[in-house]
Each structure stands twice: as structure tokens, then as C-alpha cells.
Motif scaffolding. Structure first.
Motif, PDB file in Angstrom:
ATOM      1  N   ILE A 229       0.845  -1.196   0.000  1.00  0.00           N
ATOM      2  CA  ILE A 229       0.000   0.000   0.000  1.00  0.00           C
ATOM      3  C   ILE A 229       0.879   1.244   0.000  1.00  0.00           C
ATOM      4  O   ILE A 229       0.574   2.246  -0.666  1.00  0.00           O
ATOM      5  N   GLY A 230       1.985   1.191   0.743  1.00  0.00           N
ATOM      6  CA  GLY A 230       2.919   2.313   0.730  1.00  0.00           C
ATOM      7  C   GLY A 230       3.360   2.663  -0.680  1.00  0.00           C
ATOM      8  O   GLY A 230       3.456   3.844  -1.043  1.00  0.00           O
ATOM      9  N   HIS A 231       3.623   1.641  -1.511  1.00  0.00           N
ATOM     10  CA  HIS A 231       3.996   1.903  -2.905  1.00  0.00           C
ATOM     11  C   HIS A 231       2.842   2.522  -3.684  1.00  0.00           C
ATOM     12  O   HIS A 231       3.046   3.439  -4.482  1.00  0.00           O
ATOM     13  N   THR A 232       1.622   2.017  -3.462  1.00  0.00           N
ATOM     14  CA  THR A 232       0.480   2.577  -4.204  1.00  0.00           C
ATOM     15  C   THR A 232       0.236   4.039  -3.831  1.00  0.00           C
ATOM     16  O   THR A 232      -0.418   4.763  -4.574  1.00  0.00           O
ATOM     17  N   LEU A 233       0.768   4.463  -2.689  1.00  0.00           N
ATOM     18  CA  LEU A 233       0.637   5.856  -2.268  1.00  0.00           C
ATOM     19  C   LEU A 233       1.799   6.717  -2.755  1.00  0.00           C
ATOM     20  O   LEU A 233       1.793   7.935  -2.575  1.00  0.00           O
ATOM     21  N   GLY A 234       2.818   6.068  -3.352  1.00  0.00           N
ATOM     22  CA  GLY A 234       3.923   6.821  -3.923  1.00  0.00           C
ATOM     23  C   GLY A 234       5.251   6.671  -3.220  1.00  0.00           C
ATOM     24  O   GLY A 234       6.218   7.348  -3.582  1.00  0.00           O
ATOM     25  N   LEU A 235       5.355   5.796  -2.213  1.00  0.00           N
ATOM     26  CA  LEU A 235       6.600   5.643  -1.463  1.00  0.00           C
ATOM     27  C   LEU A 235       7.524   4.632  -2.127  1.00  0.00           C
ATOM     28  O   LEU A 235       7.072   3.620  -2.663  1.00  0.00           O
ATOM     29  N   VAL A 236       8.826   4.908  -2.068  1.00  0.00           N
ATOM     30  CA  VAL A 236       9.823   3.972  -2.575  1.00  0.00           C
ATOM     31  C   VAL A 236      10.444   3.247  -1.392  1.00  0.00           C
ATOM     32  O   VAL A 236      10.100   3.480  -0.240  1.00  0.00           O
ATOM     33  N   HIS A 237      11.374   2.331  -1.668  1.00  0.00           N
ATOM     34  CA  HIS A 237      11.982   1.544  -0.613  1.00  0.00           C
ATOM     35  C   HIS A 237      12.887   2.384   0.280  1.00  0.00           C
ATOM     36  O   HIS A 237      13.541   3.329  -0.171  1.00  0.00           O
ATOM     37  N   SER A 238      12.900   2.009   1.537  1.00  0.00           N
ATOM     38  CA  SER A 238      13.690   2.718   2.541  1.00  0.00           C
ATOM     39  C   SER A 238      14.897   1.887   2.949  1.00  0.00           C
ATOM     40  O   SER A 238      14.792   0.663   3.078  1.00  0.00           O
ATOM     41  N   PRO A 239      16.049   2.542   3.194  1.00  0.00           N
ATOM     42  CA  PRO A 239      17.228   1.817   3.663  1.00  0.00           C
ATOM     43  C   PRO A 239      17.271   1.684   5.181  1.00  0.00           C
ATOM     44  O   PRO A 239      18.198   1.077   5.716  1.00  0.00           O
ATOM     45  N   VAL A 240      16.296   2.257   5.893  1.00  0.00           N
ATOM     46  CA  VAL A 240      16.315   2.238   7.349  1.00  0.00           C
ATOM     47  C   VAL A 240      15.981   0.832   7.839  1.00  0.00           C
ATOM     48  O   VAL A 240      14.969   0.242   7.435  1.00  0.00           O
ATOM     49  N   ARG A 241      16.848   0.302   8.684  1.00  0.00           N
ATOM     50  CA  ARG A 241      16.633  -1.046   9.208  1.00  0.00           C
ATOM     51  C   ARG A 241      15.314  -1.103   9.984  1.00  0.00           C
ATOM     52  O   ARG A 241      15.006  -0.222  10.790  1.00  0.00           O
ATOM     53  N   HIS A 242      14.538  -2.135   9.728  1.00  0.00           N
ATOM     54  CA  HIS A 242      13.245  -2.378  10.371  1.00  0.00           C
ATOM     55  C   HIS A 242      12.159  -1.386   9.954  1.00  0.00           C
ATOM     56  O   HIS A 242      11.092  -1.342  10.574  1.00  0.00           O
ATOM     57  N   ALA A 243      12.396  -0.593   8.913  1.00  0.00           N
ATOM     58  CA  ALA A 243      11.325   0.251   8.384  1.00  0.00           C
ATOM     59  C   ALA A 243      10.300  -0.629   7.682  1.00  0.00           C
ATOM     60  O   ALA A 243      10.641  -1.668   7.099  1.00  0.00           O
ATOM     61  N   LEU A 244       9.057  -0.226   7.714  1.00  0.00           N
ATOM     62  CA  LEU A 244       8.030  -0.987   7.003  1.00  0.00           C
ATOM     63  C   LEU A 244       8.307  -0.999   5.501  1.00  0.00           C
ATOM     64  O   LEU A 244       8.042  -1.987   4.816  1.00  0.00           O
ATOM     65  N   MET A 245       8.873   0.093   4.971  1.00  0.00           N
ATOM     66  CA  MET A 245       9.128   0.198   3.542  1.00  0.00           C
ATOM     67  C   MET A 245      10.508  -0.327   3.140  1.00  0.00           C
ATOM     68  O   MET A 245      10.964  -0.080   2.027  1.00  0.00           O
ATOM     69  N   SER A 246      11.159  -1.059   4.006  1.00  0.00           N
ATOM     70  CA  SER A 246      12.374  -1.769   3.605  1.00  0.00           C
ATOM     71  C   SER A 246      11.996  -2.788   2.535  1.00  0.00           C
ATOM     72  O   SER A 246      10.892  -3.350   2.566  1.00  0.00           O
ATOM     73  N   PRO A 247      12.877  -3.060   1.548  1.00  0.00           N
ATOM     74  CA  PRO A 247      12.528  -4.048   0.521  1.00  0.00           C
ATOM     75  C   PRO A 247      12.324  -5.452   1.074  1.00  0.00           C
ATOM     76  O   PRO A 247      11.686  -6.291   0.437  1.00  0.00           O
ATOM     77  N   TYR A 248      12.854  -5.719   2.268  1.00  0.00           N
ATOM     78  CA  TYR A 248      12.654  -7.005   2.934  1.00  0.00           C
ATOM     79  C   TYR A 248      11.621  -6.806   4.028  1.00  0.00           C
ATOM     80  O   TYR A 248      11.807  -6.005   4.943  1.00  0.00           O
ATOM     81  N   TYR A 249      10.515  -7.528   3.918  1.00  0.00           N
ATOM     82  CA  TYR A 249       9.353  -7.241   4.734  1.00  0.00           C
ATOM     83  C   TYR A 249       9.655  -7.316   6.231  1.00  0.00           C
ATOM     84  O   TYR A 249      10.358  -8.204   6.705  1.00  0.00           O
ATOM     85  N   LYS A 250       9.085  -6.385   6.942  1.00  0.00           N
ATOM     86  CA  LYS A 250       9.223  -6.276   8.386  1.00  0.00           C
ATOM     87  C   LYS A 250       8.591  -7.475   9.069  1.00  0.00           C
ATOM     88  O   LYS A 250       7.614  -8.045   8.569  1.00  0.00           O
ATOM     89  N   LYS A 251       9.115  -7.860  10.227  1.00  0.00           N
ATOM     90  CA  LYS A 251       8.528  -8.918  11.027  1.00  0.00           C
ATOM     91  C   LYS A 251       7.705  -8.301  12.147  1.00  0.00           C
ATOM     92  O   LYS A 251       7.974  -7.183  12.597  1.00  0.00           O
ATOM     93  N   MET A 252       6.714  -9.049  12.585  1.00  0.00           N
ATOM     94  CA  MET A 252       5.841  -8.555  13.632  1.00  0.00           C
ATOM     95  C   MET A 252       6.548  -8.622  14.975  1.00  0.00           C
ATOM     96  O   MET A 252       6.986  -9.683  15.405  1.00  0.00           O
ATOM     97  N   GLY A 253       6.686  -7.500  15.641  1.00  0.00           N
ATOM     98  CA  GLY A 253       7.278  -7.452  16.973  1.00  0.00           C
ATOM     99  C   GLY A 253       6.346  -6.734  17.918  1.00  0.00           C
ATOM    100  O   GLY A 253       5.156  -6.596  17.659  1.00  0.00           O
ATOM    101  N   HIS A 254       6.888  -6.258  19.016  1.00  0.00           N
ATOM    102  CA  HIS A 254       6.072  -5.535  19.992  1.00  0.00           C
ATOM    103  C   HIS A 254       6.148  -4.029  19.795  1.00  0.00           C
ATOM    104  O   HIS A 254       5.333  -3.291  20.329  1.00  0.00           O
ATOM    105  N   SER A 255       7.146  -3.564  19.053  1.00  0.00           N
ATOM    106  CA  SER A 255       7.366  -2.131  18.900  1.00  0.00           C
ATOM    107  C   SER A 255       6.481  -1.543  17.805  1.00  0.00           C
ATOM    108  O   SER A 255       5.701  -2.254  17.156  1.00  0.00           O
ATOM    109  N   ALA A 256       6.638  -0.237  17.574  1.00  0.00           N
ATOM    110  CA  ALA A 256       5.853   0.463  16.546  1.00  0.00           C
ATOM    111  C   ALA A 256       6.137  -0.132  15.174  1.00  0.00           C
ATOM    112  O   ALA A 256       7.269  -0.507  14.859  1.00  0.00           O
ATOM    113  N   LEU A 257       5.110  -0.217  14.349  1.00  0.00           N
ATOM    114  CA  LEU A 257       5.245  -0.851  13.038  1.00  0.00           C
ATOM    115  C   LEU A 257       5.814   0.093  11.991  1.00  0.00           C
ATOM    116  O   LEU A 257       6.409  -0.350  11.012  1.00  0.00           O
ATOM    117  N   LEU A 258       5.628   1.392  12.169  1.00  0.00           N
ATOM    118  CA  LEU A 258       6.176   2.376  11.240  1.00  0.00           C
ATOM    119  C   LEU A 258       7.392   3.047  11.852  1.00  0.00           C
ATOM    120  O   LEU A 258       7.355   3.481  13.008  1.00  0.00           O
TER     121      LEU A 258
END
Length: 506
Positions: A229-258
């Protein structure tokens, strides 16, 4: 295999010979535009460096073993071209933005080309079809929460619309689906999904993947959907580790998802939510929301079809009375004489047991329950966790993240499947038997990746993978029957009528 990939890419560069591996890699980074186009060593090196930058690898520009291994990991299929320049502009706008004539801070935008953003704040979406192993209600819930994740932190709002044209469409496909060979899905693993920027507004998901909301055996549909959905809104991939928009999908943890980068990116495009509407969604909160939703979705009274009947389950076993226990996510069901119970939380019967287990075994040898998840094993006497548990699988020479486990009467031991091998555990010593692991080929006809197994009163073994089952005859050491368990095995608890015609009783 990695050296073969390296050789193919080098041949492509040095001799201009076409290579699917090299072409797919170069296309992802925007260097392949026309058929039969050749690529210089500088182009290949530049593409490799950007891949390494996004993947948090040492930036060498060389296809070393770590880079090649990362290239085969499950990820988003959207091209990464220009992700680095877009991120640099975004960070620059935060720390070095300049003031306009009226003192207003001017921020650079994070979309790839001019105009690739929605110029309205209310967007509609539609789910075109469903994956095989999740029900429509589960998919609709995952998609709704995924859109909510973005609307909570931006000036956008979304509404599902099943009629008429919509802005964003989500669909499941297999293989080539008229998006070009570069976007063809490749089955389990590899590219799980891809999406298109505004204004096409489409997100496509690989139908062949095993999609889940809570289990570890598969890919979390909510997280993958939120990313696309982030891509459909115009966002590209992020290099930030654990970002939702990282090209490698985030895993579900206890912390904030974004991450801060995700929030900054969406707000640079669409602004902040009005008033005090900003609300960051955490993994812990979402886990509880899914738990409450799953229980509330179960019909009350009369015959009902449990959630697992519409998809798949995490594990299956029997109890001391012979009743079948089916596990999915945070819940389990008891099926006895064709009657299925209401769903119950795992931890009401087995306190301290983790959620979304990967293997469950009842052993008639000691009348104990064994459970597996990740690197550890739990053992219960009734509802009491035995002293010394959970213990590491490695202490028993067992693998982490097993596919399934079951008690095998002919051996008098527990058998654990993992990939192409199986292990035999002596329950008296809790040590693996000598000469194991062995090849799964010993179990003629059983596929890799089964997610459950149990023995029925007639001594026959049943193996399960997704919606398929295989009945194994230990005496003949071969498969005797196969089919769809939801349709043919009444003792699973998925039949609405008492009719046994065409079903198996055992």
C-alpha cells in the motif's frame, strides 16, 4: 549455486550474453530498458552497490557470497531504482531545508517522478480475489488494518468499495499475469508481491505463497499488504533497518510498526492527520486486535465452520482421549466424534505456551504434550509445564523451526520433519537417535514442508500441507490416499452435515 549465479552475471557483463539472473537484477535497479541491451561493468557495479546499500551489506560493488544469498531472500518485487536518491532528498529536507520568502520551510517530496502522488485525500480500494489458505473475512480484516496503519499517521483516509471504479485494487495471481515477465511471480519465496505507484494504484500478491495473519509458517499478509500500500501511495523503498518500507518485509514485533522514516515519507506527500488524530500502531496492539477479532468472528451456537477450515492450520495432534486438536495462531479447537468445539486461547489450557506454535505432539508413551516453536521445545503434563522446560532444540540435536512433529508407533519415538530431512527423538532420554537425520525420501510420497501429522485409530498416518492431505500406510510404507482434507476428512470438523458419503471415517 551462488558461484553459478556469479558466473552468469559476469558472463553477461563481459560477453553481453543474456542471463535471466543478471537481467532480473539489472531490471530491478532500472538499468534494463530494451531487449538485447548490453550492460557495462560500471552499470552492474552501480546496481550492486545500491542493492547492498538497501540490504545493509558492506558496499563493495562486488557479487560476494553475502550479496548473492541476500538476492535469493523473500522480498518485495518493486524495483529499487532511485531509492537512494529519494532517501537522500528526504533526509536533506529534514536537516538542511531552506526557508522561503515568507519563512515557510520548503520540503522535498519522496515520489519518483513529478505527479506520482494522489491529489486527493479520500481514496477507495477493492479486494479482487482471495488466496487459497485465508478466508475472505481474514483478508478483508488484514487489508483494513493495513490501510488504517497509514491513515493513522497522515492526512489520508480510505474506504473499501465493492462496486464501481476504485483508486486502489488488490489481487492475487500466479506466474505471469500480464505485468511483463519481470513481474511474473516465482512461487514460494522470491518476490512475494509488487505494486504500482499512483495513478495505476494496484498491488499484486503471489497466490502460491502461504499467507497467514499470526503463524510463522508463511508470510504475514497484513505486513506485506501494508508495505505494498505504501507503494500505491507513492513511497519507494527505505534503507532504514526495520522500516516498514524496507525491501525485505518487516517482522511482527512488539514495537511500533512504522519507523520515523516511514512516517516522514508519508507526511511529506500527504501531510499530518488533522487535530490529535495521529496514532502509531504497535505490533503488540495489533496482536491483541487479531486475537479479539478471531474469537469474535467465530459464530455462536449450532454448527459453525472454524477458521482453519477456510485455510490451513499451524499444527495438529490428538489428546489422551483420542480427540483431534487443531492449532491456528492463538487458538485451538477440539474435534470429537465429528463435533467441533468453540475456539479456545492456547494459554488457557497450556500456560506459558507461546502463540502460533510450529509443532504439537501427544505421546501415549508418557501421556505428555510436546510443543515446538523457533529454537525451543515445551513439555506439559496435563496443563502443567514440566520442570526444565522449555529447552533448546539443540540440546536434543533437533533443528530450529521444525515443519511438523508426531509420535510414530512403529518406532515408539517422536519423529520431527524439517525440510528434506527427518529426525527421531527418544522420549525417554530426550536425545536424537543415532544415524539420524535421514532423508525424507524414506517416507515415499510425502512432500517437503508439511505443517502437521497425526496417527488415527487404525494406525494410518495422516500428513497435511496447506489444504492437502496424504494418508500413509506404515505397513506398506507408502501413500495410499490423498485429497483435500476439508472435503474428505470428517474427523477434522469441517462438515456441515452428518453424511459420510465420500468421506473418510478414520
Amino acid at each position: 549455486m551462488m558461484w553459478l549465479l556469479l558466473l552468469l552475471v559476469l558472463l553477461c557483463v563481459k560477453t553481453s550474453v543474456s542471463s535471466p539472473v543478471a537481467e532480473g537484477f539489472l531490471e530491478r535497479y532500472g538499468y534494463l530498458h530494451e531487449e538485447n541491451e548490453t550492460h557495462s561493468a560500471a552499470e552492474v557495479k552501480s546496481a550492486i552497490r545500491e542493492f547492498q546499500w538497501l540490504s545493509h551489506l558492506p558496499i563493495t560493488g562486488r557479487l560476494d557470497s553475502a550479496t548473492l544469498q541476500k538476492m535469493t531472500s523473500p522480498r518485495c518485487g518493486v524495483k529499487d531504482a532511485r531509492s537512494q536518491s529519494a532517501w537522500s532528498q528526504r533526509v536533506n529536507s529534514i536537516f538542511t531545508g531552506y526557508m522561503g520568502r515568507r519563512g515557510r520551510h520548503l520540503r522535498k517530496k519522496r515520489y519518483i517522478r513529478s505527479g506520482e502522488k494522489w491529489y486527493k485525500r479520500h481514496l477507495t480500494y477493492r479486494i479482487i480475489n482471495w488466496p487459497r489458505n485465508l478466508s475472505p473475512s481474514q483478508v478483508r480484516f488484514a487489508v483494513h488494518i493495513a490501510f488504517k496503519l497509514w491513515s493513522n499517521v497522515s492526512g489520508l483516509d480510505f474506504q473499501e468499495d465493492s462496486h464501481g471504479p476504485t483508486d486502489i485494487r488488490l489481487a492475487f495471481f500466479e506466474g505471469e499475469h500480464n505485468d511483463g515477465t519481470g513481474n511474473a511471480f516465482d512461487g514460494p519465496g522470491g518476490a512475494l508481491a509488487h505494486a504500482f505507484f499512483p495513478f495505476r494504484g494496484e498491488a499484486h500478491f503471489d497466490m502460491a505463497e502461504r499467507w497467514t495473519l499470526t503463524g510463522l509458517k508463511g508470510h504475514n499478509l497484513f505486513l506485506v499488504t501494508a508495505h505494498e500500500i505504501g507503494h500505491t501511495l507513492g513511497l519507494v523503498h527505505s534503507p532504514v533497518r526495520h522500516a516498514l518500507m524496507s525491501p525485505y518485509y518487516k517482522k511482527m514485533g512488539h514495537s511500533a510498526l512504522l519507523s520515523w522514516d516511514d512516517i516522514t515519507a508519508i507526511q511529506q506527500l500527504y501531510g499530518k492527520p488533522s487535530g490529535d488524530a495521529f496514532k502509531q500502531l504497535a505490533g503488540r496492539t495489533l496482536n491483541w486486535a487479531i486475537k479479539e477479532w478471531e474469537i469474535s468472528e467465530e459464530p455462536k451456537g449450532g454448527f459453525h465452520t472454524p477458521h482453519y477450515c477456510q485455510g490451513s492450520f499451524d499444527a495438529i495432534t490428538t489428546d489422551e482421549s483420542g480427540a483431534v486438536l487443531v492449532f491456528q495462531g492463538r487458538l485451538f479447537w477440539t474435534v470429537s466424534n465429528g463435533s467441533v468445539s468453540a475456539p479456545l486461547p492456547l494459554q488457557t489450557r497450556w500456560p506459558k505456551l507461546p502463540l502460533a506454535i510450529e509443532g504439537a505432539v501427544f505421546s501415549p508413551l508418557d501421556n505428555k504434550f510436546y510443543f515446538f516453536k523457533g529454537r525451543r521445545m515445551w513439555r506439559y503434563s496435563g496443563s502443567d509445564l514440566d520442570p526444565g522446560f522449555p529447552r533448546k532444540n539443540s540440546e536434543s540435536s533437533l533443528p530450529k523451526h521444525p515443519d511438523c512433529a508426531f509420535f510414530y508407533r512403529p518406532l515408539g519415538h517422536m519423529v520431527v520433519f524439517k525440510g528434506s530431512r527427518y529426525f527421531v527423538l527418544n522420549l525417554k532420554t530426550l536425545n536424537a537417535e543415532l544415524y539420524y537425520p535421514r532423508s525424507l525420501r524414506d517416507w515415499k510420497g510425502i512432500p517437503r514442508g508439511v505443517n502437521g501429522a497425526l496417527t488415527r485409530p487404525d494406525g494410518k498416518l495422516y500428513f497435511f500441507k496447506e489444504q492437502q492431505y496424504w494418508r500413509f500406510d506404515p505397513g506398506k510404507v507408502r501413500i495410499t490416499t490423498t485429497g483435500l482434507w476439508g472435503e474428505r476428512l470428517q474427523w477434522i470438523g469441517c462438515h456441515r452435515t452428518p453424511s459420510l458419503q465420500g468421506n473418510e471415517l478414520l
